[in-house]
Design a protein around this motif. Structure first.
Motif, short mmCIF file in Angstrom:
data_model
loop_
_atom_site.label_atom_id
_atom_site.label_comp_id
_atom_site.label_asym_id
_atom_site.label_seq_id
_atom_site.Cartn_x
_atom_site.Cartn_y
_atom_site.Cartn_z
N ASP A 1 -4.09 -1.51 -5.34
CA ASP A 1 -5.15 -0.52 -5.15
C ASP A 1 -6.49 -1.18 -4.85
OD1 ASP A 1 -3.55 1.73 -5.45
OD2 ASP A 1 -4.04 2.01 -7.56
N PHE B 1 -6.34 -2.22 -1.17
CA PHE B 1 -6.25 -1.13 -0.20
C PHE B 1 -7.51 -0.28 -0.11
CE2 PHE B 1 -4.84 3.20 1.05
CZ PHE B 1 -4.31 2.89 2.30
N ARG C 1 -3.56 -1.07 7.95
CA ARG C 1 -2.28 -1.64 7.55
C ARG C 1 -2.23 -3.16 7.78
NH1 ARG C 1 3.37 0.19 7.47
NH2 ARG C 1 4.67 -1.59 7.96
N LEU D 1 -4.14 -4.94 5.15
CA LEU D 1 -3.43 -4.88 3.88
C LEU D 1 -2.34 -5.95 3.83
CD1 LEU D 1 -2.89 -3.38 1.17
CD2 LEU D 1 -1.30 -1.92 2.45
N TYR E 1 2.89 0.64 -2.20
CA TYR E 1 2.48 0.33 -0.85
C TYR E 1 3.64 -0.19 0.02
CZ TYR E 1 -2.19 1.24 -2.47
OH TYR E 1 -3.29 1.85 -2.98
#
Length: 163
Positions: free
Chosen positions: A29, A32, A42, A45, A64
């Motif tokens: 978290d 992200f 994405r 990430l 995720y």
């Protein structure tokens, strides 16, 4: 690697294991979400997750899907918190009250705790919609140590043995 329904206690477990084992804990978290609940792309990430996994040792909590297989391949131990839906709904509600208008430790600063209908429904449907896919992914890694906890009692016994 720790995965499971939101509200199951993934981040709390990550912190406990970090303290017990002396291994740094990281929260998906935090990677992200940018301040104001703005998600990163994405590609970013994946890139940031790979950077974390270059370290000698790590504990990473969070689901995720974009990075799950990457983490599953690199993890030596996978922990799934597969608690009841009611337990997890209680967890997210308790968390909302506990961190009202504040950012919890496993989130990026500037993301005050919130609980909206969409997230509540996502948690409510997790065990039926998401958990089966997690088990399918886990089946691809029979060589990994997999610990699946169905309730807090099982998890507490595990933590007591570790300490």
């Amino acid at each position: 690697m720790i995965i499971g329904n939101p509200g199951s206690g993934k981040s709390t477990l990550a912190r406990k294991l970090s303290d017990l084992l002396g291994i740094p804990a990281y929260h998906m978290d935090t990677i992200f979400w940018q301040p104001g609940w703005v998600p990163i792309k994405r590609e970013k990430l994946v890139q940031e997750t790979k950077k974390l996994m270059e370290k000698d040792a790590w504990i990473i909590d969070g689901n995720y899907g974009a990075t799950m297989d990457i983490r599953l391949k690199e993890a030596d131990t996978i922990i799934l918190l597969h608690f009841s839906t009611i337990r997890c709904l209680y967890g997210i509600t308790k968390r909302r009250i506990q961190y009202h208008n504040r950012t919890r430790p496993d989130l990026t600063e500037g993301c005050p705790e919130k609980l909206d209908r969409e997230f509540f429904q996502w948690v409510r449907k997790f065990n039926k919609r998401k958990a089966p896919h997690i088990y399918e992914r886990l089946a691809n890694y029979p060589d990994k140590r997999q610990l699946i906890f169905k309730n807090r009692t099982q998890l507490q016994k595990f933590l007591q043995k570790l300490s």
